[in-house]
Design a protein around this motif. Structure first.
Motif, PDB file in Angstrom:
ATOM      1  N   GLU A  37       0.839  -1.206   0.000  1.00 32.42           N
ATOM      2  CA  GLU A  37       0.000   0.000   0.000  1.00 32.42           C
ATOM      3  C   GLU A  37       0.875   1.257   0.000  1.00 32.42           C
ATOM      4  N   LEU A  38       1.938   1.240   0.805  1.00 28.47           N
ATOM      5  CA  LEU A  38       2.852   2.394   0.845  1.00 28.47           C
ATOM      6  C   LEU A  38       3.535   2.606  -0.500  1.00 28.47           C
ATOM      7  N   LYS A  39       3.965   1.520  -1.114  1.00 30.00           N
ATOM      8  CA  LYS A  39       4.628   1.608  -2.417  1.00 30.00           C
ATOM      9  C   LYS A  39       3.666   2.202  -3.452  1.00 30.00           C
ATOM     10  N   GLU A  40       2.412   1.761  -3.420  1.00 28.68           N
ATOM     11  CA  GLU A  40       1.413   2.296  -4.353  1.00 28.68           C
ATOM     12  C   GLU A  40       1.156   3.777  -4.070  1.00 28.68           C
TER      13      GLU A  40
ATOM     14  N   ILE B 203       1.977   9.617  -5.391  1.00 26.03           N
ATOM     15  CA  ILE B 203       2.544  10.930  -5.060  1.00 26.03           C
ATOM     16  C   ILE B 203       3.465  11.387  -6.184  1.00 26.03           C
ATOM     17  N   GLU B 204       4.296  10.474  -6.692  1.00 23.00           N
ATOM     18  CA  GLU B 204       5.180  10.819  -7.808  1.00 23.00           C
ATOM     19  C   GLU B 204       4.370  11.248  -9.023  1.00 23.00           C
ATOM     20  N   THR B 205       3.273  10.560  -9.283  1.00 25.66           N
ATOM     21  CA  THR B 205       2.396  10.935 -10.394  1.00 25.66           C
ATOM     22  C   THR B 205       1.784  12.304 -10.149  1.00 25.66           C
ATOM     23  N   LEU B 206       1.364  12.555  -8.910  1.00 23.53           N
ATOM     24  CA  LEU B 206       0.794  13.853  -8.552  1.00 23.53           C
ATOM     25  C   LEU B 206       1.797  14.981  -8.794  1.00 23.53           C
ATOM     26  N   VAL B 207       3.035  14.778  -8.356  1.00 23.51           N
ATOM     27  CA  VAL B 207       4.072  15.797  -8.557  1.00 23.51           C
ATOM     28  C   VAL B 207       4.259  16.068 -10.048  1.00 23.51           C
TER      29      VAL B 207
ATOM     30  N   LEU C 119       2.159  15.866   3.486  1.00 20.45           N
ATOM     31  CA  LEU C 119       2.871  15.970   2.213  1.00 20.45           C
ATOM     32  C   LEU C 119       3.566  17.329   2.098  1.00 20.45           C
ATOM     33  N   ILE C 120       2.859  18.384   2.460  1.00 25.29           N
ATOM     34  CA  ILE C 120       3.442  19.731   2.433  1.00 25.29           C
ATOM     35  C   ILE C 120       4.651  19.800   3.362  1.00 25.29           C
ATOM     36  N   ALA C 121       4.549  19.146   4.508  1.00 28.08           N
ATOM     37  CA  ALA C 121       5.650  19.177   5.473  1.00 28.08           C
ATOM     38  C   ALA C 121       6.880  18.420   4.973  1.00 28.08           C
ATOM     39  N   ILE C 122       6.668  17.326   4.245  1.00 27.75           N
ATOM     40  CA  ILE C 122       7.800  16.486   3.854  1.00 27.75           C
ATOM     41  C   ILE C 122       8.433  16.900   2.519  1.00 27.75           C
TER      42      ILE C 122
END
Length: 185
Positions: free
Chosen positions: A7-10, A15-19, A156-159
């Protein structure tokens, strides 16, 4: 445990797609801005060659009218020099004017000119359209789902700022870190 790892990998893949989509969206927003400028009745707005960054600075200046150059730079996460350069362009394009306080001639403040207010309004309309699309999509979520999404986005904003920092993507010696076993170059 394997289920959580999968689940984390997905999630990280999403997130990479979102960026990637956010980066692409900036280019699309620039195209929309230029198309909107071309459709303006006021020929001056058609001719000025306004960039998206200039629009965002105008937006900040209008929404936070009491801010000086330093505060605008901080608000936009830009350098003072960057804001000063953009402000100089906006002055040449007759979109803003400089204002100084009578008791402090050193600090510079800005006011939008009537033409600057037109450009601000155009940009604000584009953002309202996008906001309406977000509202339509996320209006389907329950309050609990919205709270989870907000928490995720806050995390996400924090990291994200740390990702490109030392200890994020790069090792202290400047080499690219790899969690896949081994190191990048």
């Amino acid at each position: 445990m394997k289920q959580k790892e999968a689940e984390l990998k997905e999630l990280i893949g999403k997130i990479e797609t979102l960026v990637y989509h956010v980066e692409t969206l900036e280019g699309q927003e620039e195209v929309l801005l230029q198309a909107a400028l071309a459709g303006q009745i006021d020929g001056r707005l058609q001719q000025i060659g306004l960039s998206l960054t200039e629009c965002h600075v105008l937006d900040c200046m209008e929404r936070h009218a009491g801010l000086n150059t330093t505060a605008i730079a901080k608000q936009m996460n830009m350098t003072k020099g960057g804001i000063s350069k953009i402000a100089a362009k906006l002055i040449k394009k007759d979109l803003i004017e400089v204002r100084r306080l009578p008791d402090n001639q050193k600090e510079i403040y800005y006011n939008l000119t009537p033409l600057g207010k037109q450009a601000f309004g155009l940009h604000a309309r584009l953002h309202r359209i996008a906001r309406d699309q977000f509202t339509n999509q996320f209006g389907q979520y329950s309050p609990a789902e919205l709270q989870t999404v907000k928490r995720f986005i806050d995390d996400l904003i924090a990291i994200l700022p740390a990702v490109g920092q030392e200890g994020g993507l790069f090792q202290p010696d400047g080499r690219l870190y790899s969690s896949e076993g081994g190191e990048g170059k």
